[in-house]
Design an enzyme around this catalytic site. Structure first.
Site, short mmCIF file in Angstrom:
data_model
loop_
_atom_site.label_atom_id
_atom_site.label_comp_id
_atom_site.label_asym_id
_atom_site.label_seq_id
_atom_site.Cartn_x
_atom_site.Cartn_y
_atom_site.Cartn_z
CD GLU A 59 -3.90 -2.29 7.05
OE1 GLU A 59 -2.90 -2.71 6.66
OE2 GLU A 59 -4.45 -1.43 6.80
CG HIS A 96 -5.92 2.26 4.97
ND1 HIS A 96 -5.43 3.16 5.65
CD2 HIS A 96 -5.11 1.21 4.81
CE1 HIS A 96 -4.34 2.83 6.12
NE2 HIS A 96 -3.85 1.77 5.51
CG ASN A 118 -1.78 1.00 1.24
OD1 ASN A 118 -2.00 2.10 0.34
ND2 ASN A 118 -2.36 1.40 2.34
CD GLU A 155 -3.35 5.76 6.20
OE1 GLU A 155 -3.12 5.85 5.02
OE2 GLU A 155 -2.21 5.37 6.93
N GLY A 207 2.05 2.04 10.47
CA GLY A 207 2.86 3.45 10.35
C GLY A 207 3.88 3.90 11.91
CB SER A 231 4.66 -1.78 11.70
OG SER A 231 4.25 -0.65 12.06
CE LYS A 258 -0.34 3.39 4.48
NZ LYS A 258 -0.30 3.45 5.99
#
Ligand code: PGA
Length: 251
Positions: A165, A95, A11, A97, A171, A210, A13
């Site tokens: 996730e 996701h 991913n 985010e 991250g 991660s 991003k």
């Protein structure tokens, strides 16, 4: 039991300039024709060319989001029909985010799932709890709610992938322990089986948060973890190749 597809998906991003993006794909493609399905989750401007690059390999391209409609007056949006026309096969949906920064609700994500299927895309549905939710003990309830959109799609006739996730692991460099990941993957399989018997055994469930070369082999050694959705570590060829190899070594 049906054999589940093992997937290592990057991913990217909002990262990588064109020269970086395409040379990264070039560096990974030779490692992508094994048993592991390698997926590049690229920024929208690269969908077409990235898919063209993957044409003679078994690697696939994913978009990172899509609109719930196929076309129309929605300035700046990305239509699932366009993603499909660019020859991408997957789309990452829900996701964390998108949920937290752009306020995407479960009901919107459900509409996007339908839109993806309408255009023959395979959604990678992301679910995950925040640290607060984990610490307060509501983590299973949170995941169950995020999965509950699937009950509108019974019986499951179109393929999908789940990515677990945990938000606190994305991250941050903090990875869920294998025990934490396996516990949740098992829970997700149970929830899927409640909705549609057998589906929990056939849907691929990826872990994300991660994942890196140094922890991939351990995570992938568990049968319930069918691969990874990889952010930061998917931006470097050596790291991502090592993660793919970690999965290949499980076959
Ligand atoms: P990370 O991101 O690997 O950088 O934690 C994972 C993701 O957001 O999908």
């Amino acid at each position: 039991m049906m054999k589940r597809t093992k997937i290592v998906a990057g991913n990217w991003k909002m990262n990588l300039l064109p020269n970086e993006a395409f040379s990264l794909i070039d560096a990974i493609l030779p490692n992508s024709n094994g048993n592991t399905k390698v997926v590049f989750g690229v920024p929208a401007p690269y969908l077409f060319e990235a898919s063209a690059k993957c044409i003679n390999s078994s690697a696939e391209v994913a978009a990172q989001n899509c609109h719930e409609l196929d076309k129309g007056a929605f300035t700046g949006e990305l239509s699932p029909a366009l993603i499909q026309a660019c020859s991408a096969k997957y789309v990452i949906l829900g996701h964390s985010e998108r949920r937290s920064i752009y306020g995407e609700s479960d009901s919107l994500i459900a509409k996007k799932m339908v839109a993806a299927w309408r255009n023959s895309l395979i959604p990678i549905l992301c679910v995950g709890e925040t640290l607060e939710e984990r610490n307060s003990g509501s983590l299973f309830e949170v995941i169950s709610t995020q999965l509950s959109i699937l009950k509108d799609f019974l019986p499951f006739t179109s393929p999908f992938v789940i990515a677990y996730e945990p938000v606190w692991a994305i991250g941050t460099g903090v990875t869920a322990t294998p025990d934490q990941a396996v516990e949740m993957h098992k829970f997700i399989r149970t929830e899927l089986n409640k909705l549609s018997p057998g589906s929990g055994d056939s849907v691929s469930i990826l872990y994300g948060g991660s994942v890196k070369a140094s922890n991939a082999a351990e995570l992938f050694s568990f049968d319930d973890i069918d691969g990874g959705l990889v952010g930061g570590a998917s931006l470097e060829a050596a790291e991502f190749n090592a993660i793919i190899s970690a999965m290949e070594n499980t076959f």
